[in-house]
Design a protein around this motif. Structure first.
Motif, PDB file in Angstrom:
ATOM      1  N   ILE A 159       1.709  17.311  -5.847  1.00  0.00           N
ATOM      2  CA  ILE A 159       1.491  16.567  -4.610  1.00  0.00           C
ATOM      3  C   ILE A 159       0.029  16.157  -4.458  1.00  0.00           C
ATOM      4  CG2 ILE A 159       1.518  16.744  -2.099  1.00  0.00           C
ATOM      5  CD1 ILE A 159       3.982  18.501  -2.349  1.00  0.00           C
ATOM      6  N   VAL A 160      -0.890  17.060  -4.779  1.00  0.00           N
ATOM      7  CA  VAL A 160      -2.324  16.760  -4.620  1.00  0.00           C
ATOM      8  C   VAL A 160      -2.750  15.572  -5.482  1.00  0.00           C
ATOM      9  CG1 VAL A 160      -4.651  17.655  -5.062  1.00  0.00           C
ATOM     10  CG2 VAL A 160      -2.988  19.050  -3.817  1.00  0.00           C
ATOM     11  N   PRO A 161      -2.503  15.559  -6.808  1.00  0.00           N
ATOM     12  CA  PRO A 161      -2.914  14.399  -7.594  1.00  0.00           C
ATOM     13  C   PRO A 161      -2.156  13.121  -7.235  1.00  0.00           C
ATOM     14  CG  PRO A 161      -1.674  15.942  -8.950  1.00  0.00           C
ATOM     15  CD  PRO A 161      -1.991  16.647  -7.670  1.00  0.00           C
ATOM     16  N   LEU A 162      -0.914  13.241  -6.791  1.00  0.00           N
ATOM     17  CA  LEU A 162      -0.178  12.038  -6.396  1.00  0.00           C
ATOM     18  C   LEU A 162      -0.827  11.362  -5.192  1.00  0.00           C
ATOM     19  CD1 LEU A 162       3.556  13.110  -6.833  1.00  0.00           C
ATOM     20  CD2 LEU A 162       2.357  11.316  -8.087  1.00  0.00           C
ATOM     21  N   ARG A 163      -1.230  12.159  -4.208  1.00  0.00           N
ATOM     22  CA  ARG A 163      -1.900  11.576  -3.036  1.00  0.00           C
ATOM     23  C   ARG A 163      -3.235  10.948  -3.439  1.00  0.00           C
ATOM     24  NH1 ARG A 163      -0.080  16.483   0.637  1.00  0.00           N
ATOM     25  NH2 ARG A 163      -2.091  17.401   0.028  1.00  0.00           N
ATOM     26  N   ALA A 164      -3.943  11.610  -4.350  1.00  0.00           N
ATOM     27  CA  ALA A 164      -5.211  11.056  -4.823  1.00  0.00           C
ATOM     28  C   ALA A 164      -4.990   9.741  -5.550  1.00  0.00           C
ATOM     29  CB  ALA A 164      -5.906  12.062  -5.732  1.00  0.00           C
ATOM     30  N   LEU A 165      -3.956   9.678  -6.358  1.00  0.00           N
ATOM     31  CA  LEU A 165      -3.671   8.447  -7.106  1.00  0.00           C
ATOM     32  C   LEU A 165      -3.304   7.299  -6.173  1.00  0.00           C
ATOM     33  CD1 LEU A 165      -1.716   9.962 -10.104  1.00  0.00           C
ATOM     34  CD2 LEU A 165      -3.736   8.514 -10.303  1.00  0.00           C
ATOM     35  N   LEU A 166      -2.591   7.593  -5.105  1.00  0.00           N
ATOM     36  CA  LEU A 166      -2.272   6.544  -4.132  1.00  0.00           C
ATOM     37  C   LEU A 166      -3.542   5.963  -3.526  1.00  0.00           C
ATOM     38  CD1 LEU A 166       0.807   8.215  -2.409  1.00  0.00           C
ATOM     39  CD2 LEU A 166       0.822   6.002  -3.577  1.00  0.00           C
ATOM     40  N   PRO A 175      -9.936  -1.025  -9.051  1.00  0.00           N
ATOM     41  CA  PRO A 175      -9.228  -1.945  -9.943  1.00  0.00           C
ATOM     42  C   PRO A 175      -8.137  -1.221 -10.741  1.00  0.00           C
ATOM     43  CG  PRO A 175     -11.608  -2.175 -10.164  1.00  0.00           C
ATOM     44  CD  PRO A 175     -11.378  -0.953  -9.338  1.00  0.00           C
ATOM     45  N   ALA A 176      -7.197  -2.001 -11.256  1.00  0.00           N
ATOM     46  CA  ALA A 176      -6.077  -1.430 -12.007  1.00  0.00           C
ATOM     47  C   ALA A 176      -6.547  -0.616 -13.207  1.00  0.00           C
ATOM     48  CB  ALA A 176      -5.140  -2.550 -12.460  1.00  0.00           C
ATOM     49  N   ALA A 177      -7.614  -1.067 -13.880  1.00  0.00           N
ATOM     50  CA  ALA A 177      -8.095  -0.352 -15.065  1.00  0.00           C
ATOM     51  C   ALA A 177      -8.570   1.050 -14.705  1.00  0.00           C
ATOM     52  CB  ALA A 177      -9.220  -1.134 -15.730  1.00  0.00           C
ATOM     53  N   THR A 178      -9.226   1.204 -13.553  1.00  0.00           N
ATOM     54  CA  THR A 178      -9.675   2.519 -13.104  1.00  0.00           C
ATOM     55  C   THR A 178      -8.492   3.412 -12.763  1.00  0.00           C
ATOM     56  OG1 THR A 178     -11.724   1.588 -12.220  1.00  0.00           O
ATOM     57  CG2 THR A 178     -11.049   3.734 -11.365  1.00  0.00           C
ATOM     58  N   TYR A 179      -7.540   2.837 -12.064  1.00  0.00           N
ATOM     59  CA  TYR A 179      -6.330   3.567 -11.693  1.00  0.00           C
ATOM     60  C   TYR A 179      -5.587   4.070 -12.934  1.00  0.00           C
ATOM     61  CZ  TYR A 179      -1.400   3.808 -10.180  1.00  0.00           C
ATOM     62  OH  TYR A 179      -0.093   4.171  -9.967  1.00  0.00           O
ATOM     63  N   LEU A 180      -5.412   3.214 -13.918  1.00  0.00           N
ATOM     64  CA  LEU A 180      -4.692   3.590 -15.132  1.00  0.00           C
ATOM     65  C   LEU A 180      -5.472   4.597 -15.967  1.00  0.00           C
ATOM     66  CD1 LEU A 180      -3.310   0.064 -16.067  1.00  0.00           C
ATOM     67  CD2 LEU A 180      -1.988   2.014 -15.231  1.00  0.00           C
ATOM     68  N   ALA A 181      -6.801   4.453 -16.003  1.00  0.00           N
ATOM     69  CA  ALA A 181      -7.624   5.432 -16.720  1.00  0.00           C
ATOM     70  C   ALA A 181      -7.506   6.806 -16.071  1.00  0.00           C
ATOM     71  CB  ALA A 181      -9.080   4.970 -16.729  1.00  0.00           C
ATOM     72  N   GLY A 200     -15.604   3.761 -19.048  1.00  0.00           N
ATOM     73  CA  GLY A 200     -15.136   3.017 -20.204  1.00  0.00           C
ATOM     74  C   GLY A 200     -13.895   3.584 -20.836  1.00  0.00           C
ATOM     75  N   THR A 201     -13.256   4.598 -20.207  1.00  0.00           N
ATOM     76  CA  THR A 201     -12.033   5.160 -20.756  1.00  0.00           C
ATOM     77  C   THR A 201     -10.980   4.083 -20.895  1.00  0.00           C
ATOM     78  OG1 THR A 201     -12.450   7.343 -19.841  1.00  0.00           O
ATOM     79  CG2 THR A 201     -10.182   6.821 -20.366  1.00  0.00           C
ATOM     80  N   ASN A 202     -10.374   4.031 -22.069  1.00  0.00           N
ATOM     81  CA  ASN A 202      -9.328   3.054 -22.354  1.00  0.00           C
ATOM     82  C   ASN A 202      -7.981   3.736 -22.224  1.00  0.00           C
ATOM     83  OD1 ASN A 202      -7.540   1.204 -23.363  1.00  0.00           O
ATOM     84  ND2 ASN A 202      -8.450   1.071 -25.394  1.00  0.00           N
ATOM     85  N   PHE A 203      -7.239   3.411 -21.160  1.00  0.00           N
ATOM     86  CA  PHE A 203      -5.990   4.102 -20.904  1.00  0.00           C
ATOM     87  C   PHE A 203      -4.950   3.849 -21.977  1.00  0.00           C
ATOM     88  CE2 PHE A 203      -5.247  -0.071 -19.103  1.00  0.00           C
ATOM     89  CZ  PHE A 203      -3.933  -0.336 -19.411  1.00  0.00           C
ATOM     90  N   ALA A 204      -5.104   2.770 -22.758  1.00  0.00           N
ATOM     91  CA  ALA A 204      -4.109   2.445 -23.772  1.00  0.00           C
ATOM     92  C   ALA A 204      -4.408   3.099 -25.106  1.00  0.00           C
ATOM     93  CB  ALA A 204      -4.037   0.927 -23.960  1.00  0.00           C
ATOM     94  N   SER A 205      -5.543   3.743 -25.238  1.00  0.00           N
ATOM     95  CA  SER A 205      -5.927   4.345 -26.517  1.00  0.00           C
ATOM     96  C   SER A 205      -5.190   5.640 -26.757  1.00  0.00           C
ATOM     97  CB  SER A 205      -7.435   4.604 -26.540  1.00  0.00           C
ATOM     98  OG  SER A 205      -7.793   5.340 -27.680  1.00  0.00           O
TER      99      SER A 205
END
Length: 225
Positions: free
Chosen positions: A62-69, A76-82, A114-119
């Motif tokens: 629950i804690v990380p889910l609320r943070a992610l919201l 930006p989407a790139a930060t969210y996905l990283a 600079g974390t690449n979420f797709a890597s």
């Protein structure tokens, strides 16, 4: 073509409301799950992933889910996905589930810029170019703001609302996807990590499905599409 996919739900609340139970609580499914998880990991080229001990305890996310919201609404989407990538890495590889404010703070503060979420490389090895060395995705002030938002009534209510919406749509477990086609405006539910070809077909996206090669063709890993 394309569309929108909703992913958020509190799986504990969904299981309780729908009467479902985690698959590993059924002994036969727990035994089979060992085989299935290893096959799934090989299929996507992962070798350093495993469950972090007691999943019933570690799965209280629950804690990380609320943070992610909050992060999704503010960055930006790139930060969210990283951030998703780093949280998964902490959970499944480091076996440090970010399910408390303290553990979440540690994970958020350690994500390199600079974390690449797709890597396929782990987050701590990413974003290490000379210009990024020592920088982090979130400053100390931003981490503190994320943790404050996670505790706020606003994001507690947001997670409740997204979970209830999933239940109203028929959710009974995870992964539960509610997919809306941009072309038609129609929405349908999809359940399971092996249903992506169905999602692509529903969205009208070009994709290549699994097919059996003729006798004499390459076998094993060389036969992968």
């Amino acid at each position: 073509m394309g569309g929108h996919i909703d992913l958020y739900l509190d799986i504990g609340a969904v299981n309780a409301a729908s009467g479902n139970k985690p698959p590993w609580t059924l002994p036969a499914k727990a035994v089979y799950g060992v085989h299935d998880s290893q096959r799934s990991l090989r299929a996507v080229g992962l070798s350093n992933v495993s469950a972090p001990g007691d999943l019933m305890q570690a799965g209280r996310t629950i804690v990380p889910l609320r943070a992610l919201l909050y992060i999704k609404s503010q960055y930006p989407a790139a930060t969210y996905l990283a951030t998703w990538r780093a949280l998964f890495h902490a959970f499944w590889t480091l076996h440090q589930p970010p399910i408390t404010p303290e553990a979440l703070e540690q994970t958020l503060a350690s994500i390199p810029a600079g974390t690449n979420f797709a890597s396929s490389s782990p987050p701590e090895t990413l974003g290490k170019g000379r210009e990024e060395e020592g920088r982090r995705l979130f400053s100390a002030e931003e981490v503190a703001a994320i943790l404050r938002a996670e505790k706020s009534v606003e994001y507690k209510n947001t997670l409740r609302e997204t979970t209830q919406r999933a239940l109203d749509q028929g959710a009974f477990g995870a992964p539960w996807l509610w997919v809306t086609s941009a072309a038609t405006g129609e929405s349908e539910p999809f359940f399971g990590s092996d249903r992506w070809s169905h999602v692509y077909a529903f969205l009208g996206l070009p994709y290549q499905d699994v097919e059996l090669l003729p006798p004499g063709a390459a076998k094993g890993s060389q036969a992968k599409l």
